[in-house]
Design an enzyme around this catalytic site. Structure first.
Site, short mmCIF file in Angstrom:
data_model
loop_
_atom_site.label_atom_id
_atom_site.label_comp_id
_atom_site.label_asym_id
_atom_site.label_seq_id
_atom_site.Cartn_x
_atom_site.Cartn_y
_atom_site.Cartn_z
N ASP A 1 -0.34 5.12 0.76
CA ASP A 1 -0.51 6.29 1.80
C ASP A 1 -0.69 5.66 3.15
O ASP A 1 -1.83 4.89 3.26
CB ASP A 1 -1.88 6.81 1.42
CG ASP A 1 -1.83 7.78 0.38
OD1 ASP A 1 -0.76 8.74 0.41
OD2 ASP A 1 -2.47 7.55 -0.84
N ASP B 1 1.05 -1.30 0.04
CA ASP B 1 -0.07 0.01 -0.03
C ASP B 1 0.81 1.32 0.06
O ASP B 1 2.08 1.08 0.31
CB ASP B 1 -0.84 0.07 1.21
CG ASP B 1 -1.71 1.47 1.35
OD1 ASP B 1 -2.22 1.71 0.67
OD2 ASP B 1 -1.50 1.96 2.60
C1 XBP Z 1 -5.45 6.12 0.87
C2 XBP Z 1 -6.61 6.96 0.11
C3 XBP Z 1 -6.23 7.81 -0.75
C4 XBP Z 1 -5.56 9.15 -0.06
C5 XBP Z 1 -5.65 10.32 -0.94
O1 XBP Z 1 -4.94 5.18 -0.36
O2 XBP Z 1 -7.64 6.65 0.50
O3 XBP Z 1 -7.60 8.39 -1.30
O4 XBP Z 1 -6.44 9.56 0.99
O5 XBP Z 1 -5.38 10.24 -2.38
P1 XBP Z 1 -3.81 4.01 0.09
P2 XBP Z 1 -5.90 10.62 -3.71
O6 XBP Z 1 -4.70 2.97 -0.56
O7 XBP Z 1 -2.66 4.25 -0.70
O8 XBP Z 1 -3.88 3.88 1.55
O9 XBP Z 1 -6.59 12.12 -3.31
O10 XBP Z 1 -5.09 10.60 -4.69
O11 XBP Z 1 -7.24 9.54 -3.65
MG MG Z 2 -3.01 3.03 3.43
#
Ligand code: XBP
Ligand code: MG
Length: 258
Positions: free
Chosen positions: A14, A12
């Site tokens: 973020d 993953d």
């Molecule tokens: C986490 C998310 C993302 C981020 C924002 O993604 O839910 O939407 O909050 O990014 P991950 P965007 O699967 O990497 O943990 O605004 O580009 O969607």
């Molecule tokens: Mg994440």
């Protein structure tokens, strides 16, 4: 006991590679202000809004659920309005990445190096945009780092974002590997649900916005990947003899029962 060897790690982004959600929140708020909207997402509100993954989907959900009778200016369609705001937010967030404001979490660079040395294949499975993934990797690990990942499964490459398993199915299909040969690395309940839905085993490193999430089904929950001089704290599960996330621990988790 499954004895299939571990062949690939699916990361993953973020919250897992970097603690980015606070920067995402600030990028959303700055974008709203610039667009003349009086929307301000507090930390508490953003924590709730993270239940909806994907920034465009999150904006739309906010407008529909939290605001009474919101209509986009100029009689625009809400999908189109949310998409335009999200494009601006993404550009702003990429500015943060280009300025080097988002470091990787402890242990990430070491773990990637050790995994590559051990011959493991690497993939990304995220709901954020591909450009955000590239920016984070290049900004922290150099121009070649994107090429370390055989598959970068991101954002709108699938119709249904996490907690749907689609992005993990996409990555597994591209790797041509069954889930038994892989391990997912996540930070959120939505991510764990997505990985489990694709029959993957999961290691969780909790992040600032996900500490209170329900990680049921994860093989191990720790506070960070850790380093030899900065061991992890175990939140749930048994790390065996490991004190930081190393190859023996990843192999044990991949082979273990859920
Ligand atoms: C986490 C998310 C993302 C981020 C924002 O993604 O839910 O939407 O909050 O990014 P991950 P965007 O699967 O990497 O943990 O605004 O580009 O969607
Ligand atoms: Mg994440």
């Amino acid at each position: 006991m499954n004895t299939n060897p571990l062949q690939a790690l699916l990361f993953d982004v973020d919250g897992t590679l970097a603690d980015t959600e606070e920067a995402h929140r600030q990028a959303f708020n700055a974008t709203f202000a610039e667009a003349g909207l009086d929307w301000q997402w507090s930390v508490a509100l953003y924590t709730d809004l993270l239940a909806v993954t994907g920034g465009r989907e999150r904006i739309k959900h906010y407008a529909q659920t939290y605001l009474k009778n919101f209509h986009p200016p100029g009689h625009r369609d809400l999908d189109e309005f949310a998409a335009a705001l999200h494009r601006d937010k993404t550009a702003r967030y990429q500015g943060y990445l280009e300025r080097g404001e988002l470091p990787l979490r402890p242990g990430v660079a070491r773990l990637l190096r050790e995994a590559r040395q051990a011959g493991l294949r690497l993939a990304i499975a995220t709901t954020t945009s591909p450009g955000n993934v590239g920016g984070l990797l290049k900004g922290n690990l150099g121009p070649e780092a994107e090429n370390w990942f055989e598959v970068i499964a991101a954002g709108d490459m699938v119709a249904a974002k996490k907690p749907a398993p689609d992005i993990y199915h996409y990555a597994l299909d591209a790797l041509k590997l069954p889930p038994e040969n892989c391990l997912a690395l996540e930070d959120s309940a939505n991510g764990v649900r997505a990985a489990l839905g694709a029959d993957l085993r999961v290691l969780v490193t909790v992040s600032d916005y996900t500490r209170a999430d329900d990680f049921s089904g994860a093989g191990l929950v720790v506070d960070q990947f850790g380093e030899p001089d900065r061991p992890f704290r175990v939140i749930a599960g048994d790390p065996g003899d490991s004190r930081w996330v190393d190859m023996p621990l990843l192999r044990r988790l991949a082979a273990g029962e859920r």
